[in-house]
Design a protein around this motif. Sequence first.
Motif, PDB file in Angstrom:
ATOM      1  N   LEU A  23     -36.546  -2.016  16.289  1.00 23.90           N
ATOM      2  CA  LEU A  23     -36.440  -3.431  15.956  1.00 23.90           C
ATOM      3  C   LEU A  23     -35.336  -3.584  14.915  1.00 23.90           C
ATOM      4  CD1 LEU A  23     -37.587  -6.346  16.144  1.00 23.90           C
ATOM      5  CD2 LEU A  23     -39.078  -5.740  14.229  1.00 23.90           C
ATOM      6  N   VAL A  24     -34.285  -4.317  15.261  1.00 27.56           N
ATOM      7  CA  VAL A  24     -33.142  -4.449  14.352  1.00 27.56           C
ATOM      8  C   VAL A  24     -32.881  -5.887  13.938  1.00 27.56           C
ATOM      9  CG1 VAL A  24     -32.013  -2.368  15.211  1.00 27.56           C
ATOM     10  CG2 VAL A  24     -31.508  -4.563  16.299  1.00 27.56           C
ATOM     11  N   GLY A  25     -33.673  -6.837  14.430  1.00 24.71           N
ATOM     12  CA  GLY A  25     -33.460  -8.225  14.051  1.00 24.71           C
ATOM     13  C   GLY A  25     -34.675  -9.095  14.268  1.00 24.71           C
ATOM     14  N   VAL A  26     -34.941  -9.969  13.302  1.00 26.26           N
ATOM     15  CA  VAL A  26     -36.008 -10.976  13.413  1.00 26.26           C
ATOM     16  C   VAL A  26     -35.358 -12.305  13.070  1.00 26.26           C
ATOM     17  CG1 VAL A  26     -38.265 -11.755  12.586  1.00 26.26           C
ATOM     18  CG2 VAL A  26     -37.755  -9.304  12.678  1.00 26.26           C
ATOM     19  N   ILE A  37     -27.816 -15.571  10.348  1.00 21.93           N
ATOM     20  CA  ILE A  37     -28.464 -14.553  11.176  1.00 21.93           C
ATOM     21  C   ILE A  37     -28.433 -13.174  10.539  1.00 21.93           C
ATOM     22  CG2 ILE A  37     -28.028 -15.767  13.340  1.00 21.93           C
ATOM     23  CD1 ILE A  37     -25.639 -13.938  13.781  1.00 21.93           C
ATOM     24  N   GLY A  38     -28.209 -13.135   9.245  1.00 27.33           N
ATOM     25  CA  GLY A  38     -28.199 -11.842   8.570  1.00 27.33           C
ATOM     26  C   GLY A  38     -29.578 -11.202   8.594  1.00 27.33           C
ATOM     27  N   TYR A  39     -29.613  -9.919   8.819  1.00 23.84           N
ATOM     28  CA  TYR A  39     -30.887  -9.174   8.822  1.00 23.84           C
ATOM     29  C   TYR A  39     -30.658  -7.847   8.141  1.00 23.84           C
ATOM     30  CZ  TYR A  39     -34.983  -6.587  10.426  1.00 23.84           C
ATOM     31  OH  TYR A  39     -36.129  -5.832  10.481  1.00 23.84           O
ATOM     32  N   LYS A  40     -31.285  -7.655   6.999  1.00 20.52           N
ATOM     33  CA  LYS A  40     -31.142  -6.400   6.272  1.00 20.52           C
ATOM     34  C   LYS A  40     -32.486  -5.689   6.255  1.00 20.52           C
ATOM     35  CE  LYS A  40     -27.478  -8.134   3.232  1.00 20.52           C
ATOM     36  NZ  LYS A  40     -27.080  -8.382   1.822  1.00 20.52           N
ATOM     37  N   ASP A  41     -32.446  -4.431   6.635  1.00 16.42           N
ATOM     38  CA  ASP A  41     -33.666  -3.635   6.682  1.00 16.42           C
ATOM     39  C   ASP A  41     -33.985  -3.115   5.277  1.00 16.42           C
ATOM     40  OD1 ASP A  41     -35.872  -2.386   7.654  1.00 16.42           O
ATOM     41  OD2 ASP A  41     -34.793  -0.703   8.551  1.00 16.42           O
ATOM     42  N   LEU A  45     -38.525  -9.845   4.177  1.00 14.55           N
ATOM     43  CA  LEU A  45     -38.410 -10.841   5.233  1.00 14.55           C
ATOM     44  C   LEU A  45     -38.850 -12.173   4.663  1.00 14.55           C
ATOM     45  CD1 LEU A  45     -39.912  -9.239   8.493  1.00 14.55           C
ATOM     46  CD2 LEU A  45     -37.502  -9.562   7.929  1.00 14.55           C
ATOM     47  N   SER A  46     -38.265 -13.248   5.178  1.00 10.79           N
ATOM     48  CA  SER A  46     -38.703 -14.578   4.747  1.00 10.79           C
ATOM     49  C   SER A  46     -40.084 -14.862   5.330  1.00 10.79           C
ATOM     50  CB  SER A  46     -37.710 -15.631   5.227  1.00 10.79           C
ATOM     51  OG  SER A  46     -37.777 -15.758   6.647  1.00 10.79           O
ATOM     52  N   ILE A  47     -40.736 -15.874   4.826  1.00 10.31           N
ATOM     53  CA  ILE A  47     -42.053 -16.266   5.345  1.00 10.31           C
ATOM     54  C   ILE A  47     -41.958 -16.608   6.823  1.00 10.31           C
ATOM     55  CG2 ILE A  47     -43.879 -18.006   5.212  1.00 10.31           C
ATOM     56  CD1 ILE A  47     -43.387 -18.150   2.216  1.00 10.31           C
ATOM     57  N   ASP A  48     -40.886 -17.311   7.202  1.00 13.66           N
ATOM     58  CA  ASP A  48     -40.709 -17.695   8.604  1.00 13.66           C
ATOM     59  C   ASP A  48     -40.523 -16.474   9.500  1.00 13.66           C
ATOM     60  OD1 ASP A  48     -40.953 -20.372   8.027  1.00 13.66           O
ATOM     61  OD2 ASP A  48     -38.793 -20.716   7.856  1.00 13.66           O
ATOM     62  N   VAL A 192     -34.890  -8.725  18.083  1.00 15.73           N
ATOM     63  CA  VAL A 192     -33.782  -7.966  18.656  1.00 15.73           C
ATOM     64  C   VAL A 192     -34.085  -6.471  18.544  1.00 15.73           C
ATOM     65  CG1 VAL A 192     -31.295  -7.554  18.611  1.00 15.73           C
ATOM     66  CG2 VAL A 192     -32.200  -9.773  17.888  1.00 15.73           C
ATOM     67  N   PHE A 193     -33.912  -5.768  19.652  1.00 16.52           N
ATOM     68  CA  PHE A 193     -34.179  -4.332  19.701  1.00 16.52           C
ATOM     69  C   PHE A 193     -32.920  -3.589  20.140  1.00 16.52           C
ATOM     70  CE2 PHE A 193     -38.153  -6.518  20.310  1.00 16.52           C
ATOM     71  CZ  PHE A 193     -39.082  -5.780  19.594  1.00 16.52           C
ATOM     72  N   TYR A 194     -32.825  -2.342  19.685  1.00 15.41           N
ATOM     73  CA  TYR A 194     -31.659  -1.544  20.050  1.00 15.41           C
ATOM     74  C   TYR A 194     -32.052  -0.076  20.189  1.00 15.41           C
ATOM     75  CZ  TYR A 194     -26.948   0.483  19.874  1.00 15.41           C
ATOM     76  OH  TYR A 194     -25.797   1.176  20.158  1.00 15.41           O
ATOM     77  N   ASP A 195     -31.620   0.525  21.274  1.00 16.00           N
ATOM     78  CA  ASP A 195     -31.835   1.950  21.523  1.00 16.00           C
ATOM     79  C   ASP A 195     -30.496   2.649  21.285  1.00 16.00           C
ATOM     80  OD1 ASP A 195     -32.610   4.431  22.338  1.00 16.00           O
ATOM     81  OD2 ASP A 195     -32.987   3.908  24.428  1.00 16.00           O
TER      82      ASP A 195
END
Length: 222
Positions: A23-26, A37-41, A45-48, A192-195
């Motif tokens: 899982l690379v994006g929510v 659309i920034g997503y940092k692992d 995470l925001s509440i939403d 968003v998922f990535y292999d």
Amino acid sequence: TLGSTTLIMTDKTGTLTLADMQLVGVHTTDSLIQNDIGYKDDGNLSIDQKNLLELSLSNIDVSVENQEEDKMNWTFLGRPFEVNIAKACRKYNISLEPLLSLTSSLVIPFNSTNKFSVSERNGVYTVMGAPDILMKRSNISKEKFAHLEQWIEKISMDGKRLIGIATFTKKDTNKHLSVDEIVDIDFAGMLVFYDPIRPEVPKAIKNIESHGVKMVLVTGDL
């Protein structure tokens, strides 16, 4: 003989990739529309975003092998991308109670015809599946639809897999739900998922093609 080969057809998952769907994006619909659309692992995470993950938890078929242990040591069993949803919920401290329930919340299981599944909890229905299918059944405007469609195409070209999440309510939850009733739904966002590609693959493909051999990818993801 191999020396006369002009065409190689190859599988993707586990052959060209690591078979490790991550899982690379929510992304909520609002954030995508606003191009935020920034997503940092980084553990935040925001509440939403957490709400989006929590909604998806009701639509996955994942079991816990060792429930007697601390949840941080739980072993999840199920399809790779669904297991990753469970792991992400654990990481972000989202309740995993739905996985321990003896009764399934699914009212319409996923199938290749509908391309989505539907679950129900406390009168709220959650739809999870192909984003384009869910968007066509949603109440988003034409402008937002076009914007999201362009984003989906761009992310898909990067080899990533997208799962859409939507919700709706239904007054009579005791009545059987038909697929035809799943309209005017609220499109909540996408996961968003990535292999990852095996490190040695790009060089190997370049070497093969340099000898005049054509490579063809055989996959069921498209």
